[in-house]
Design a protein around this motif. Structure first.
Motif, PDB file in Angstrom:
ATOM      1  N   UNK A  42       0.875  -1.171   0.000  1.00  0.00           N
ATOM      2  CA  UNK A  42       0.000   0.000   0.000  1.00  0.00           C
ATOM      3  C   UNK A  42       0.914   1.223   0.000  1.00  0.00           C
ATOM      4  N   UNK A  43       0.528   2.311  -0.659  1.00  0.00           N
ATOM      5  CA  UNK A  43       1.434   3.469  -0.734  1.00  0.00           C
ATOM      6  C   UNK A  43       1.828   4.010   0.639  1.00  0.00           C
ATOM      7  N   UNK A  44       0.935   3.971   1.617  1.00  0.00           N
ATOM      8  CA  UNK A  44       1.231   4.504   2.951  1.00  0.00           C
ATOM      9  C   UNK A  44       2.216   3.626   3.719  1.00  0.00           C
ATOM     10  N   UNK A  45       2.496   2.421   3.242  1.00  0.00           N
ATOM     11  CA  UNK A  45       3.481   1.549   3.885  1.00  0.00           C
ATOM     12  C   UNK A  45       4.870   1.685   3.271  1.00  0.00           C
ATOM     13  N   UNK A  46       4.995   2.400   2.169  1.00  0.00           N
ATOM     14  CA  UNK A  46       6.276   2.497   1.468  1.00  0.00           C
ATOM     15  C   UNK A  46       7.314   3.339   2.206  1.00  0.00           C
ATOM     16  N   UNK A  47       6.893   4.255   3.055  1.00  0.00           N
ATOM     17  CA  UNK A  47       7.838   5.155   3.731  1.00  0.00           C
ATOM     18  C   UNK A  47       8.767   4.418   4.685  1.00  0.00           C
ATOM     19  N   UNK A  48       8.486   3.166   4.992  1.00  0.00           N
ATOM     20  CA  UNK A  48       9.343   2.404   5.909  1.00  0.00           C
ATOM     21  C   UNK A  48      10.456   1.662   5.176  1.00  0.00           C
ATOM     22  N   UNK A  49      10.523   1.772   3.866  1.00  0.00           N
ATOM     23  CA  UNK A  49      11.540   1.077   3.076  1.00  0.00           C
ATOM     24  C   UNK A  49      12.591   2.077   2.599  1.00  0.00           C
TER      25      UNK A  49
ATOM     26  N   UNK B  37       0.631   8.763 -12.022  1.00  0.00           N
ATOM     27  CA  UNK B  37      -0.446   7.904 -11.547  1.00  0.00           C
ATOM     28  C   UNK B  37      -1.023   8.459 -10.253  1.00  0.00           C
ATOM     29  N   UNK B  38      -2.288   8.134  -9.980  1.00  0.00           N
ATOM     30  CA  UNK B  38      -2.960   8.437  -8.718  1.00  0.00           C
ATOM     31  C   UNK B  38      -3.442   7.119  -8.146  1.00  0.00           C
ATOM     32  N   UNK B  39      -3.333   6.975  -6.820  1.00  0.00           N
ATOM     33  CA  UNK B  39      -3.792   5.748  -6.175  1.00  0.00           C
ATOM     34  C   UNK B  39      -5.266   5.869  -5.812  1.00  0.00           C
TER      35      UNK B  39
ATOM     36  N   UNK C 194      -2.497  10.097  -2.781  1.00  0.00           N
ATOM     37  CA  UNK C 194      -1.238   9.455  -3.131  1.00  0.00           C
ATOM     38  C   UNK C 194      -1.025   9.506  -4.640  1.00  0.00           C
ATOM     39  N   UNK C 195       0.163   9.960  -5.040  1.00  0.00           N
ATOM     40  CA  UNK C 195       0.515  10.027  -6.456  1.00  0.00           C
ATOM     41  C   UNK C 195       1.878   9.386  -6.675  1.00  0.00           C
ATOM     42  N   UNK C 196       2.136   9.062  -7.937  1.00  0.00           N
ATOM     43  CA  UNK C 196       3.394   8.425  -8.299  1.00  0.00           C
ATOM     44  C   UNK C 196       3.832   8.920  -9.663  1.00  0.00           C
ATOM     45  N   UNK C 197       5.125   9.147  -9.807  1.00  0.00           N
ATOM     46  CA  UNK C 197       5.743   9.414 -11.106  1.00  0.00           C
ATOM     47  C   UNK C 197       6.650   8.233 -11.406  1.00  0.00           C
TER      48      UNK C 197
ATOM     49  N   UNK D 160       7.064   8.211  -5.172  1.00  0.00           N
ATOM     50  CA  UNK D 160       5.743   8.150  -4.555  1.00  0.00           C
ATOM     51  C   UNK D 160       5.646   9.284  -3.555  1.00  0.00           C
ATOM     52  N   UNK D 161       4.518   9.979  -3.556  1.00  0.00           N
ATOM     53  CA  UNK D 161       4.356  11.124  -2.658  1.00  0.00           C
ATOM     54  C   UNK D 161       2.882  11.369  -2.368  1.00  0.00           C
ATOM     55  N   UNK D 162       2.639  12.164  -1.333  1.00  0.00           N
ATOM     56  CA  UNK D 162       1.290  12.570  -0.977  1.00  0.00           C
ATOM     57  C   UNK D 162       1.117  14.008  -1.435  1.00  0.00           C
ATOM     58  N   UNK D 163       0.032  14.286  -2.141  1.00  0.00           N
ATOM     59  CA  UNK D 163      -0.233  15.648  -2.598  1.00  0.00           C
ATOM     60  C   UNK D 163      -0.538  16.494  -1.364  1.00  0.00           C
TER      61      UNK D 163
END
Length: 183
Positions: free
Chosen positions: A43-50, A109-111, A124-127, A152-155
């Protein structure tokens, strides 16, 4: 990391240095800066831990994403997770060097939470960035697809531009990347 350090590369740096270095296997330490991860399994909100460098960054996270097996066979990549999916928000656009040369492409992309096509849009957006092969014998630019970089980032509502490329370097006649979401 030292206090005040922030990993904030330009689009040109992402494509011409980080992604190119990874594809050419020029710097084994580069995985400490941008980790390899199939982000579509999370999930995009879990990516910040990697990742070592981006760990704890509240704005954006970068990942090398290997090509999926279904892409190798000519199919489309699977951009779904357990709770939603990444939806393409516009047309692919070019990434330019400071000299005005096209060095890569970017997709946005938008999640969406839920199942397609009735998902709910999130912040959540992604380039997704890919390198254009510079020594291609064909007159049509060829993409290097083995690995791409995803940001990946949060607008946040801030209008701070991500790409800090000097505007005067290649002239002001280049068309900037746009998408149907109005970003």
């Amino acid at each position: 990391m030292l206090p005040g350090f922030r990993f904030y590369p330009t689009e040109e740096e992402i494509v011409s240095f980080y992604l190119h270095s990874k594809l050419e296997d020029k710097n084994p330490e580069i995985d400490r800066v941008i980790p390899i991860l199939d982000i579509h399994q999370f999930e995009p909100w879990d990516l910040s831990t990697h990742g070592e460098v981006c760990l704890g960054d509240a704005e954006q996270w970068f990942f090398f994403v290997p090509r999926q097996e279904r892409e190798v066979r000519g199919g489309r990549p699977n951009r779904t997770s357990a709770s939603g999916y990444w939806k393409n928000t516009g047309s692919q656009c070019h990434v330019y060097s400071s000299g005005g040369k096209v060095i890569g492409v970017k997709k946005s992309f938008v999640f969406y939470k839920g199942k397609t096509p009735k998902g709910t849009k999130t912040k959540w957006e992604m380039n997704e960035y890919k390198v254009i092969q510079q020594d291609s014998p064909s007159s049509v630019p060829q993409l290097r697809n083995e690995v791409n970089v995803c940001r990946v980032y949060v607008v946040s509502g801030s209008f701070r531009a991500f790409d800090r490329r000097p505007t005067q370097a290649a002239g002001n006649d280049q068309v900037e990347c746009g998408n149907s979401e109005g970003h």
